[in-house]
Design a protein around this motif. Structure first.
Motif, mmCIF file in Angstrom:
data_model
loop_
_atom_site.group_PDB
_atom_site.id
_atom_site.type_symbol
_atom_site.label_atom_id
_atom_site.label_comp_id
_atom_site.label_asym_id
_atom_site.label_seq_id
_atom_site.Cartn_x
_atom_site.Cartn_y
_atom_site.Cartn_z
ATOM 1 N N ARG A 5 13.869 16.840 29.939
ATOM 2 C CA ARG A 5 15.284 16.673 30.261
ATOM 3 C C ARG A 5 15.751 15.257 29.952
ATOM 4 N N LEU A 6 14.936 14.270 30.301
ATOM 5 C CA LEU A 6 15.289 12.894 29.986
ATOM 6 C C LEU A 6 15.267 12.646 28.476
ATOM 7 N N ALA A 7 14.273 13.211 27.802
ATOM 8 C CA ALA A 7 14.182 13.041 26.351
ATOM 9 C C ALA A 7 15.396 13.636 25.653
ATOM 10 N N ALA A 8 15.942 14.718 26.214
ATOM 11 C CA ALA A 8 17.100 15.367 25.599
ATOM 12 C C ALA A 8 18.322 14.456 25.594
ATOM 13 N N ARG A 9 18.368 13.495 26.530
ATOM 14 C CA ARG A 9 19.498 12.571 26.576
ATOM 15 C C ARG A 9 19.525 11.669 25.343
ATOM 16 N N ARG A 10 18.370 11.524 24.679
ATOM 17 C CA ARG A 10 18.297 10.670 23.490
ATOM 18 C C ARG A 10 18.151 11.488 22.212
ATOM 19 N N ALA A 11 18.243 12.796 22.293
ATOM 20 C CA ALA A 11 17.974 13.637 21.132
ATOM 21 C C ALA A 11 18.920 13.346 19.985
ATOM 22 N N HIS A 12 20.119 12.853 20.275
ATOM 23 C CA HIS A 12 21.076 12.560 19.207
ATOM 24 C C HIS A 12 20.664 11.348 18.386
ATOM 25 N N LEU A 13 19.825 10.461 18.944
ATOM 26 C CA LEU A 13 19.452 9.246 18.211
ATOM 27 C C LEU A 13 18.630 9.561 16.972
ATOM 28 N N PRO A 14 17.519 10.324 17.077
ATOM 29 C CA PRO A 14 16.812 10.691 15.849
ATOM 30 C C PRO A 14 17.694 11.462 14.870
ATOM 31 N N ALA A 15 18.570 12.299 15.404
ATOM 32 C CA ALA A 15 19.454 13.067 14.531
ATOM 33 C C ALA A 15 20.405 12.158 13.757
ATOM 34 N N GLN A 16 20.674 10.956 14.306
ATOM 35 C CA GLN A 16 21.569 9.997 13.658
ATOM 36 C C GLN A 16 20.812 8.924 12.883
ATOM 37 N N TYR A 65 13.492 3.878 19.656
ATOM 38 C CA TYR A 65 14.417 3.830 20.789
ATOM 39 C C TYR A 65 13.644 3.901 22.094
ATOM 40 N N ARG A 66 14.357 3.711 23.195
ATOM 41 C CA ARG A 66 13.771 3.791 24.531
ATOM 42 C C ARG A 66 14.030 5.176 25.106
ATOM 43 N N ALA A 67 12.961 5.887 25.381
ATOM 44 C CA ALA A 67 13.082 7.242 25.910
ATOM 45 C C ALA A 67 13.304 7.265 27.415
ATOM 46 N N ALA A 68 12.824 6.239 28.115
ATOM 47 C CA ALA A 68 13.033 6.136 29.561
ATOM 48 C C ALA A 68 13.061 4.660 29.927
ATOM 49 N N HIS A 69 14.181 4.226 30.514
ATOM 50 C CA HIS A 69 14.315 2.832 30.930
ATOM 51 C C HIS A 69 13.901 2.709 32.389
#
Length: 332
Positions: free
Chosen positions: A25-36, A41-45
């Protein structure tokens, strides 16, 4: 940074509460970054993990940074769950005590083990930021090749140079692996100089240039003390349209001990002296104890008449982070 005492929040993936579903669920918050085009990137701060750890991604490799002592089984569990959620091949471990400057010299193997915590060794990996490749060395040291919190600042350099808002020559001080210089060069800057006190990281920067197909002549990668070089450059007639300042919070040099909370005004004054009239200063401060207004007061103390044009902080993958202050200013 001491972790909060309350580790019971369900959305905080502590070693005990982290499940594959929560990590996904947390990883999904950054899923747009690889797509862009950003695979670095930081997967969990730490704001999402009760202050205990952070987890970074560099392509197919992960880096687990600990801000408190954990048991070996807890370290292993974090590595396994995050690797599974993100589809990673290897995970490296970094231990980051509150005061690591001395420990980094005498306990380097403990702070940054060269062997991965999980998976096969990966001495190097190429990862992308906004489509730009960077060489990352996950087991080499506490710092692996690029500070991902500064992504918005590197993007500003690239866009400002490309749009013509910044013109002339660019000086990238405390250059590390030359990410700011690389972005300026890719955007078509007239000339870019990268300055650092480590030949090793400057050579690393030249490798980053090569990944993007850019020439990297040795005279554009200057070895030496930033303060000494700013003094020398100030005596020359040539000036810069942009100076990037990204100093450490603490350092020892020939001139003594540097502390950003005490000495930034002096650094800003030296940088302004090599700028052309109306030139830009991109100043960064990552000392968590220095708030934004205090940082700007330091800049104005060093450069009277300085005009702040923009302010921003860390990237979107650092939710709630306040440690990084970035100020774009023009000098009179």
């Amino acid at each position: 940074m001491p972790p909060p005492t309350d580790h019971t929040t369900p959305d905080h993936p502590t070693p005990e509460s982290l499940t594959p579903a929560l990590a996904e669920r947390l990883a999904a918050r950054r899923a747009h970054l690889p797509a862009q085009g950003t695979t670095l990137y930081r997967a969990a701060h730490i704001t999402e993990t009760a202050g205990l750890y952070a987890f970074d991604v560099a392509a197919e490799v992960g880096v687990l940074s600990l801000y408190t002592d954990l048991e070996a089984r807890q370290e292993q569990r974090l590595a396994e769950v995050w690797a599974g959620a993100l589809g990673l091949e290897s995970v490296y471990l970094k231990r980051r005590p509150q005061v690591a400057s001395h420990a980094a010299n005498v306990e380097r193997d403990w702070l940054a083990p060269q062997a991965p915590l999980l998976g096969e060794p990966r001495a190097e990996v190429t990862a992308l930021e906004d489509g730009i490749p960077y060489l990352i060395r996950p087991g080499s040291d506490l710092s692996t090749g690029l500070f991902t919190d500064a992504r918005p600042a590197r993007r500003w350099v690239r866009e400002a140079v490309s749009a013509g808002r910044v013109t002339g020559r660019v000086l990238n001080t405390f250059a590390y692996t030359c990410g700011f210089g690389l972005n300026a060069a890719l955007a078509g800057a007239e000339e870019v100089k990268n300055l650092d006190l480590s030949r090793k990281v400057l050579a690393w920067g030249q490798e980053n240039y090569a990944l993007s197909g850019l020439p990297a002549p040795g005279n554009d990668f200057i070895y030496g003390d930033v303060f000494d070089w700013l003094t020398r450059l100030g005596r020359k007639p040539e000036r810069f349209g942009l100076v990037v300042l990204d100093p450490p919070s603490f350092a020892r040099g020939k001139a003594g001990v540097w502390r950003s909370e005490r000495d930034y005004a002096r650094l800003a004054a030296q940088a302004a002296a090599v700028l052309e009239p109306g030139g830009h200063l991109l100043a960064m401060n990552n000392h968590a104890g220095v708030i934004g207004p205090a940082f700007e007061a330091m800049l104005r103390a060093g450069v009277p008449g300085l005009r702040v044009a923009e302010r921003f902080g860390a990237g979107e993958d650092y939710p709630g982070a306040t440690h990084l202050k970035v100020v774009v200013a023009q000098v009179p």
